[in-house]
Design an enzyme around this catalytic site. Structure first.
Site, short mmCIF file in Angstrom:
data_model
loop_
_atom_site.label_atom_id
_atom_site.label_comp_id
_atom_site.label_asym_id
_atom_site.label_seq_id
_atom_site.Cartn_x
_atom_site.Cartn_y
_atom_site.Cartn_z
N SER A 122 -3.79 -4.27 -2.98
CA SER A 122 -2.73 -4.33 -1.98
C SER A 122 -2.80 -5.67 -1.28
O SER A 122 -3.88 -6.29 -1.21
CB SER A 122 -2.91 -3.21 -0.94
OG SER A 122 -2.06 -3.39 0.17
N TYR A 162 -8.22 1.28 5.03
CA TYR A 162 -7.37 0.89 3.91
C TYR A 162 -7.60 -0.57 3.52
O TYR A 162 -7.77 -0.90 2.35
CB TYR A 162 -5.91 1.12 4.26
CG TYR A 162 -4.96 0.90 3.11
CD1 TYR A 162 -4.98 1.75 2.01
CD2 TYR A 162 -4.05 -0.16 3.11
CE1 TYR A 162 -4.11 1.55 0.94
CE2 TYR A 162 -3.17 -0.36 2.06
CZ TYR A 162 -3.21 0.50 0.97
OH TYR A 162 -2.35 0.30 -0.08
#
Length: 257
Positions: A139, A152
């Site tokens: 990501s 995350y």
């Protein structure tokens, strides 16, 4: 025989879009998720022939579960040509909250250990064959930490570093390691976000660009490219300016929210 792709987290979002694109590209499908009924319903709705797809129930948070699914795939369909470790979770945390430490542990278990466990059953066989693609879904959140996104961001930074390490280990073997870093993709994972999402992209558009990057054996790709530019600028921004820029930014929802 048609090539084979093994995809985790294939019941929705990016995983499902990747499954559709690879099927369109002439691949047989080995699809893995906890919610197998949803994959089966999706395949039936698309009238995908039973010989073109098999579904494996597995929980990437449990190492033995995903390893068994990988071994079952090899036994039933053969060694995949492409393995995509897509399954992941995204939950906000607050380090002051004891319960959120458990959320952090779960995030790392799924997004990092689960990724390595997804690759594990196939590495030796791919090396012996001299070909294959191992694809880690990272990501742009891997580039810099965002307030409230500690779990995350840390996990996706781990994905990038792990895949880079594995790429070095497999250099010269014929097995390519591909790291893909999506920006904001319109999926159930992002639809609850409480902040702006520049360059938001449809999952189908991401899957198409990802397909071509994987086919080419690209080592690292940010999709869309505009987020790659933003990520590079964020990386070189001095800490003081970066901290000021993200001050007051909306935080990712925590589990109880």
């Amino acid at each position: 025989m048609k090539p084979l792709v093994f995809i985790t987290g294939a019941s929705s979002g990016i995983g499902q879009a990747l499954a559709a694109r690879f099927h369109e590209g002439g691949y047989r499908l080995a699809l893995t998720a906890r919610r197998t009924a949803e994959i089966e319903a999706w395949a039936a709705a698309r009238s995908i022939d039973a010989g073109e797809v098999q579904v494996y129930g597995a929980d990437v948070a449990q190492v033995d579960s995903i390893v068994v699914a990988g071994l079952a795939c090899t036994e039933s369909q053969g060694v995949p040509d492409v393995v995509i470790a897509n399954a992941g979770i995204s939950v906000g945390i607050d380090t002051e909250d004891r319960g959120d430490l458990d959320v952090l542990a779960e995030t790392l278990a799924i997004n990092n250990v689960g990724l390595a466990a997804t690759f594990h059953p196939f590495v030796a066989a791919m090396r012996k064959r001299g070909s294959g693609r191992l694809v880690g879904i990272g990501s742009v959140a891997a580039i810099r930490g965002l307030p409230g996104h500690g779990a995350y961001c840390a996990s996706k930074a781990g994905v990038v570093a792990y895949c880079e390490s594995l790429r070095g280990e497999l250099r010269g073997s014929g097995v390519r390691v591909v790291t893909l870093c999506p920006g904001y993709i319109d999926t159930p994972l992002t639809q609850g976000n409480r902040y702006g999402m520049p360059f938001l992209m449809r999952a189908e558009d991401f899957a198409d660009r990802a397909f071509h990057a994987i086919e080419a054996g690209t080592s690292y790709r940010v999709i869309p490219w505009q987020m790659g530019v933003v990520a590079k600028l964020m990386r070189v921004l001095p800490n003081a300016l970066y901290d000021r820029a993200v001050q007051g930014r909306g935080r990712k929802k925590r589990r109880h929210e």
